[in-house]
Design a protein around this motif. Sequence first.
Motif, PDB file in Angstrom:
ATOM      1  N   PRO A  49     -11.315  15.253  24.224  1.00  9.85           N
ATOM      2  CA  PRO A  49     -10.982  15.821  22.964  1.00  9.85           C
ATOM      3  C   PRO A  49     -10.706  17.223  23.237  1.00  9.85           C
ATOM      4  O   PRO A  49     -11.351  18.098  24.220  1.00  9.85           O
ATOM      5  N   VAL A  50      -9.710  17.789  22.567  1.00  8.09           N
ATOM      6  CA  VAL A  50      -9.457  19.280  22.517  1.00  8.09           C
ATOM      7  C   VAL A  50     -10.247  20.085  21.485  1.00  8.09           C
ATOM      8  O   VAL A  50     -10.896  19.762  20.496  1.00  8.09           O
ATOM      9  N   VAL A  56      -6.587  29.102  24.802  1.00 12.18           N
ATOM     10  CA  VAL A  56      -6.531  28.031  25.861  1.00 12.18           C
ATOM     11  C   VAL A  56      -7.943  27.583  26.375  1.00 12.18           C
ATOM     12  O   VAL A  56      -8.789  28.209  26.693  1.00 12.18           O
ATOM     13  N   VAL A  57      -7.855  26.220  26.522  1.00 10.90           N
ATOM     14  CA  VAL A  57      -9.273  25.580  26.894  1.00 10.90           C
ATOM     15  C   VAL A  57      -8.754  24.382  27.765  1.00 10.90           C
ATOM     16  O   VAL A  57      -7.893  23.967  28.035  1.00 10.90           O
ATOM     17  N   ARG A  76      -5.109  22.846  31.401  1.00 10.83           N
ATOM     18  CA  ARG A  76      -5.182  23.741  30.397  1.00 10.83           C
ATOM     19  C   ARG A  76      -4.360  23.377  28.968  1.00 10.83           C
ATOM     20  O   ARG A  76      -3.392  23.101  28.972  1.00 10.83           O
ATOM     21  N   VAL A  77      -4.931  23.463  27.798  1.00  5.25           N
ATOM     22  CA  VAL A  77      -4.156  23.198  26.562  1.00  5.25           C
ATOM     23  C   VAL A  77      -4.653  24.285  25.465  1.00  5.25           C
ATOM     24  O   VAL A  77      -5.798  24.872  25.830  1.00  5.25           O
ATOM     25  N   MET A  78      -3.689  24.172  24.438  1.00  5.48           N
ATOM     26  CA  MET A  78      -4.113  25.163  23.433  1.00  5.48           C
ATOM     27  C   MET A  78      -5.069  24.497  22.479  1.00  5.48           C
ATOM     28  O   MET A  78      -4.855  23.466  22.181  1.00  5.48           O
TER      29      MET A  78
END
Length: 85
Positions: A49-50, A56-57, A76-78
Motif C-alpha cells: 500500500p502507498v 515520495v515514498v 518510489r511513488v508519490m
Amino acid sequence: MKRLIALALMGLSTLAMADDLKVAQPQPAVEQYTYATDLDIAKVINVSPVADVCGVVPAKMTYEDHQGQRHIIEYRVMGNGCTNG
C-alpha cells in the motif's frame, strides 16, 4: 477398514507436510528499481500500500517472471496524502 483409514490419514499428513515445504522457501532479495531495470513480469503477486503522506515514498512489488522465479522490487511513488487546494 482400519487400513483404509490409516492410509487416508497418511495421505493427509503427506499433503500437510508438502504445504509446509512451500512456506519454508526463502524470500528473494529486494531489488532496487531504476529506469534501466529490465523487468520480466508474468504475474503480480503483491503490491504494498502507498502511504498517506505528501511526498515520495518507497513501495514494493512482488512478482513472478516467465520462468516462475519470484522477485521483490522496490521503487518510489508519490504518496496519497497530497491535496490540490
